[in-house]
Structures are given as structure tokens and as C-alpha cells.
Design an enzyme around this catalytic site. Structure first.
Site, PDB file in Angstrom:
ATOM      1  N   LYS A  13      -1.646   1.543  -1.424  1.00 25.40           N
ATOM      2  CA  LYS A  13      -0.032   1.551  -1.491  1.00 25.40           C
ATOM      3  C   LYS A  13       0.691  -0.070  -1.186  1.00 25.40           C
ATOM      4  CE  LYS A  13       0.057   4.043   2.404  1.00 25.40           C
ATOM      5  NZ  LYS A  13      -1.279   4.324   2.469  1.00 25.40           N
ATOM      6  N   ARG A  88       6.000   8.721   7.976  1.00 22.89           N
ATOM      7  CA  ARG A  88       4.577   9.058   8.252  1.00 22.89           C
ATOM      8  C   ARG A  88       4.275  10.630   8.694  1.00 22.89           C
ATOM      9  NH1 ARG A  88       1.009   4.950   8.569  1.00 22.89           N
ATOM     10  NH2 ARG A  88       1.741   2.983   8.744  1.00 22.89           N
ATOM     11  N   ARG A 127     -15.951  -3.386   1.982  1.00 23.03           N
ATOM     12  CA  ARG A 127     -15.054  -4.403   2.169  1.00 23.03           C
ATOM     13  C   ARG A 127     -16.217  -5.406   3.195  1.00 23.03           C
ATOM     14  NH1 ARG A 127      -8.600  -3.249   2.990  1.00 23.03           N
ATOM     15  NH2 ARG A 127      -9.664  -2.297   4.931  1.00 23.03           N
ATOM     16  N   ARG A 160     -15.773  -5.150   9.147  1.00 22.19           N
ATOM     17  CA  ARG A 160     -15.090  -4.716  10.394  1.00 22.19           C
ATOM     18  C   ARG A 160     -15.143  -3.280  10.854  1.00 22.19           C
ATOM     19  NH1 ARG A 160      -9.231  -5.387   9.662  1.00 22.19           N
ATOM     20  NH2 ARG A 160      -9.725  -3.792   7.786  1.00 22.19           N
ATOM     21  N   ARG A 171      -9.744   8.321   9.922  1.00 19.98           N
ATOM     22  CA  ARG A 171      -8.277   7.769   9.600  1.00 19.98           C
ATOM     23  C   ARG A 171      -7.985   8.974   8.696  1.00 19.98           C
ATOM     24  NH1 ARG A 171      -8.580   2.059   7.688  1.00 19.98           N
ATOM     25  NH2 ARG A 171      -6.465   2.321   7.321  1.00 19.98           N
TER      26      ARG A 171
END
Length: 217
Positions: A13, A88, A127, A160, A171
Site C-alpha cells: 500500500k 481501518r 525481509r 525483525r 497481523r
């Protein structure tokens, strides 16, 4: 054009919002930017928001919506805007509809970036962040020449906590519970357009802009 960009974490996004806003010549407005601006400037709303954040609490919808109202009333948003990260939830969406009606306008389009959970987990869990310079690499899409070593500064790379598969799955569950209902909300208004958000960034941007052109954007 006045539009909202929605999609799960990892859908791209933020990246697409930049390209789309530039294409439309409208400001990209994110709640993160609004919060930081209000807090750094010490506005009454910023002071109130900081009080909740310092206490580890969620900022109430009323405070967030008032910040959005103030931002949308600024001159650069008069001819249009792109909202990224807000609303949201469906209560926030209903509040946004009322806010815009009070300003004498309305949303024209809600663009949904569609990507499945497996792809999101693949994107985010790959990542790796450099402990030295902070650059983010990806084990598949932007790999370093040596495993776990930054090509830029030679420091160690690490994953992370936010990028661990179990965290990403949590999430995504939260998104499905709180944010995905926005798809039904805006779909019922006839304002929702979904685009395939898989593949190269440039391809997704082309699909997004093609969709906007179909709606006069």
C-alpha cells in the site's frame, strides 16, 4: 479524485500510494504522517494523542478522525486526496463518510490491493534488516551476495520480530477481523475496485492506474 487504498499488511500500500497520488496530483495522506505532524507541532490533538500513546493505549477513534478532518480541510486536499491506512474499521469508515458529507464532498473510489496470505507471509518473512546502516534486504527479491551480511556496510543482517511468520500471521488475523469488513462496506456502496497486487511493483501500478482511468482518474 478522492480515494482510499485498502489491503492487508505486505500488499504494498505505501509504495503504490506514492505512485497513485503522484499520478493523480493529489496529496497522499496517511494516519502515521498525521499523527507525527500533530505530535511534533504540539497541537491540542497531538498532545491528546501522545497522552494515550505514552500510556501504551490506542488513540480513540474520535481523536484520529478529528486529525483527519483537520488534514482534509487543508488547501492541498481541496481537489482530491488519497487516504492510506485510514479507515481501518467500519465505524471509522462511517465516521469518514459523515466527515466528508460535512465538508460537502464524498469518496469516489476505494481501491483494494488483493493478495493472499501465503504471498504476504512470503514477502514479509523474507525481509532482513542491517544492524549497521538499517537497509532492508530480502532473501528472495533483493538478496545480498553473502548470507546475513549487508552488501552496503558489511554489518550483520537480522530478522525483525515483526517479520517473523508467526507475527505476520497474527497481523493477518487482525486484518481479517477488523479491516477486511471494509471491503463489504464499500462494496455495498458501489465504490470498491479490487486489483491483483501480485507480481512486480511496476505491474501493480499499471493495473491500479488502469482501474483509476476507468473511473475518470
Amino acid at each position: 479524485m478522492r480515494l482510499v487504498l485498502v489491503g492487508p499488511p505486505g500488499a504494498g500500500k505505501g509504495t503504490q500510494a506514492e505512485f497513485i497520488a503522484a499520478h493523480l496530483s493529489v496529496p497522499k495522506i496517511s494516519t502515521g504522517d498525521i499523527f507525527r505532524a500533530n505530535v511534533s507541532q504540539g497541537t491540542p490533538l497531538g498532545v491528546e494523542a501522545k497522552r494515550y500513546m505514552d500510556a501504551g493505549k490506542l488513540v480513540p477513534d474520535e481523536v484520529t478522525i478529528n486529525m483527519v478532518r483537520d488534514r482534509l480541510a487543508e488547501p492541498d486536499a481541496a481537489e482530491g486526496f488519497l487516504l492510506d491506512g485510514f479507515p481501518r474499521t467500519t465505524p471509522q469508515a462511517a465516521a469518514l463518510d459523515k466527515l466528508l458529507a460535512d465538508l460537502g464532498t464524498a469518496l469516489e473510489l476505494v481501491l483494494e490491493l488483493v493478495v493472499d496470505d501465503d504471498e504476504v507471509i512470503r514477502r514479509l518473512s523474507g525481509r532482513r534488516t542491517c544492524r549497521g546502516c538499517g537497509k532492508i534486504w530480502h532473501v528472495e527479491f533483493d538478496a545480498t551476495t553473502r548470507d546475513d551480511i549487508c552488501d552496503r556496510c558489511g554489518a550483520e543482517l537480522f530478522q525483525r520480530d515483526d517479520d517473523k511468520p508467526e507475527t505476520i500471521a497474527a497481523r493477518l488475523r487482525e486484518y481479517a477481523e477488523k479491516t477486511a469488513p471494509l471491503v463489504d462496506y464499500y462494496g455495498a456502496q458501489g465504490k470498491l475496485v479490487g486489483i491483483d497486487a501480485t507480481g512486480p511493483v511496476e505491474d501493480v501500478t499499471v493495473r491500479a492506474i488502469d482501474a483509476l482511468r476507468s473511473y475518470g482518474g
